[in-house]
Motif scaffolding. Sequence first.
Motif, PDB file in Angstrom:
ATOM      1  N   TYR A  80       6.069   3.278  -9.368  1.00 50.30           N
ATOM      2  CA  TYR A  80       6.348   3.914  -8.082  1.00 50.30           C
ATOM      3  C   TYR A  80       5.171   3.817  -7.123  1.00 50.30           C
ATOM      4  O   TYR A  80       5.242   4.326  -6.016  1.00 50.30           O
ATOM      5  CB  TYR A  80       6.715   5.387  -8.281  1.00 50.30           C
ATOM      6  CG  TYR A  80       7.951   5.565  -9.122  1.00 50.30           C
ATOM      7  CD1 TYR A  80       9.182   5.120  -8.673  1.00 50.30           C
ATOM      8  CD2 TYR A  80       7.883   6.162 -10.371  1.00 50.30           C
ATOM      9  CE1 TYR A  80      10.327   5.265  -9.448  1.00 50.30           C
ATOM     10  CE2 TYR A  80       9.024   6.312 -11.149  1.00 50.30           C
ATOM     11  CZ  TYR A  80      10.227   5.863 -10.684  1.00 50.30           C
ATOM     12  OH  TYR A  80      11.356   6.001 -11.440  1.00 50.30           O
ATOM     13  N   ASP A  81       4.107   3.183  -7.556  1.00 49.76           N
ATOM     14  CA  ASP A  81       2.913   3.053  -6.715  1.00 49.76           C
ATOM     15  C   ASP A  81       3.211   2.105  -5.556  1.00 49.76           C
ATOM     16  O   ASP A  81       3.742   1.023  -5.743  1.00 49.76           O
ATOM     17  CB  ASP A  81       1.750   2.520  -7.556  1.00 49.76           C
ATOM     18  CG  ASP A  81       0.441   2.555  -6.812  1.00 49.76           C
ATOM     19  OD1 ASP A  81       0.269   3.416  -5.921  1.00 49.76           O
ATOM     20  OD2 ASP A  81      -0.430   1.722  -7.130  1.00 49.76           O
ATOM     21  N   THR A  82       2.904   2.513  -4.367  1.00 42.79           N
ATOM     22  CA  THR A  82       3.128   1.695  -3.184  1.00 42.79           C
ATOM     23  C   THR A  82       2.036   1.976  -2.169  1.00 42.79           C
ATOM     24  O   THR A  82       1.099   2.724  -2.437  1.00 42.79           O
ATOM     25  CB  THR A  82       4.530   1.949  -2.590  1.00 42.79           C
ATOM     26  OG1 THR A  82       4.776   0.988  -1.561  1.00 42.79           O
ATOM     27  CG2 THR A  82       4.673   3.359  -2.040  1.00 42.79           C
ATOM     28  N   LYS A  85      11.967   1.604   4.109  1.00 43.33           N
ATOM     29  CA  LYS A  85      12.327   1.907   2.718  1.00 43.33           C
ATOM     30  C   LYS A  85      12.022   3.336   2.298  1.00 43.33           C
ATOM     31  O   LYS A  85      12.466   3.781   1.259  1.00 43.33           O
ATOM     32  CB  LYS A  85      11.575   0.956   1.775  1.00 43.33           C
ATOM     33  CG  LYS A  85      11.954  -0.472   1.956  1.00 43.33           C
ATOM     34  CD  LYS A  85      11.195  -1.342   0.999  1.00 43.33           C
ATOM     35  CE  LYS A  85      11.587  -2.787   1.163  1.00 43.33           C
ATOM     36  NZ  LYS A  85      10.886  -3.656   0.249  1.00 43.33           N
ATOM     37  N   LEU A 100       1.037  -5.595   0.042  1.00 41.96           N
ATOM     38  CA  LEU A 100       1.694  -4.370   0.487  1.00 41.96           C
ATOM     39  C   LEU A 100       2.477  -4.619   1.778  1.00 41.96           C
ATOM     40  O   LEU A 100       2.135  -5.514   2.555  1.00 41.96           O
ATOM     41  CB  LEU A 100       0.660  -3.264   0.712  1.00 41.96           C
ATOM     42  CG  LEU A 100       0.033  -2.688  -0.544  1.00 41.96           C
ATOM     43  CD1 LEU A 100      -1.101  -1.736  -0.188  1.00 41.96           C
ATOM     44  CD2 LEU A 100       1.075  -1.984  -1.400  1.00 41.96           C
ATOM     45  N   ILE A 107      10.930   5.313  -2.893  1.00 38.80           N
ATOM     46  CA  ILE A 107      11.270   4.092  -2.199  1.00 38.80           C
ATOM     47  C   ILE A 107      12.695   3.741  -2.611  1.00 38.80           C
ATOM     48  O   ILE A 107      13.025   3.709  -3.785  1.00 38.80           O
ATOM     49  CB  ILE A 107      10.302   2.955  -2.605  1.00 38.80           C
ATOM     50  CG1 ILE A 107       8.868   3.322  -2.240  1.00 38.80           C
ATOM     51  CG2 ILE A 107      10.706   1.648  -1.955  1.00 38.80           C
ATOM     52  CD1 ILE A 107       8.619   3.530  -0.778  1.00 38.80           C
ATOM     53  N   TYR A 120       7.410  -0.513   5.485  1.00 41.60           N
ATOM     54  CA  TYR A 120       7.332   0.668   4.625  1.00 41.60           C
ATOM     55  C   TYR A 120       8.290   1.752   5.108  1.00 41.60           C
ATOM     56  O   TYR A 120       9.018   2.360   4.327  1.00 41.60           O
ATOM     57  CB  TYR A 120       5.896   1.183   4.606  1.00 41.60           C
ATOM     58  CG  TYR A 120       5.677   2.364   3.694  1.00 41.60           C
ATOM     59  CD1 TYR A 120       5.441   2.174   2.343  1.00 41.60           C
ATOM     60  CD2 TYR A 120       5.702   3.662   4.184  1.00 41.60           C
ATOM     61  CE1 TYR A 120       5.233   3.254   1.496  1.00 41.60           C
ATOM     62  CE2 TYR A 120       5.491   4.745   3.349  1.00 41.60           C
ATOM     63  CZ  TYR A 120       5.261   4.535   2.004  1.00 41.60           C
ATOM     64  OH  TYR A 120       5.070   5.604   1.170  1.00 41.60           O
ATOM     65  N   LYS A 154      -2.103  -6.412  -5.840  1.00 36.98           N
ATOM     66  CA  LYS A 154      -1.065  -5.506  -5.318  1.00 36.98           C
ATOM     67  C   LYS A 154      -1.321  -5.185  -3.849  1.00 36.98           C
ATOM     68  O   LYS A 154      -0.416  -5.274  -3.015  1.00 36.98           O
ATOM     69  CB  LYS A 154      -1.023  -4.208  -6.130  1.00 36.98           C
ATOM     70  CG  LYS A 154      -0.023  -3.180  -5.596  1.00 36.98           C
ATOM     71  CD  LYS A 154      -0.205  -1.816  -6.207  1.00 36.98           C
ATOM     72  CE  LYS A 154      -1.373  -1.096  -5.666  1.00 36.98           C
ATOM     73  NZ  LYS A 154      -1.207  -0.152  -4.586  1.00 36.98           N
TER      74      LYS A 154
END
Length: 102
Positions: free
Chosen positions: A43-45, A84, A75, A101, A81, A71
């Motif tokens: 779930y890291d964003t 979502k 992004l 997300i 972002y 990562k």
Amino acid sequence: EQFELSAENGTSLYVPFGCAHGYLVLEDCLICYKANEDFYPEYDTGILWNDKELGIPWPVHLVDSVILSEKDNHLPTFAEYKEKFIFHPLKKGEKNGKSCIS
């Protein structure tokens, strides 16, 4: 808003749950996080650090190069972002808001 955190000034920074944040490391250091939840990498964003819409004046002239994780290099922009992101605000008495997300 920008802050300089260092051993010399003894400053730390509280970032509330759900608040986007980033940092530029100017010298060798150790970054420590205190979180309100276990870390779930699936779930890291985040948001692309140099997104023109955000216009953050990163002082990159103070470093030899900007080093990003694989990562972080991929992004989404802030606009991507926002498309979502779903945020469920706190209800009275809740301890944590929830974000996800879609």
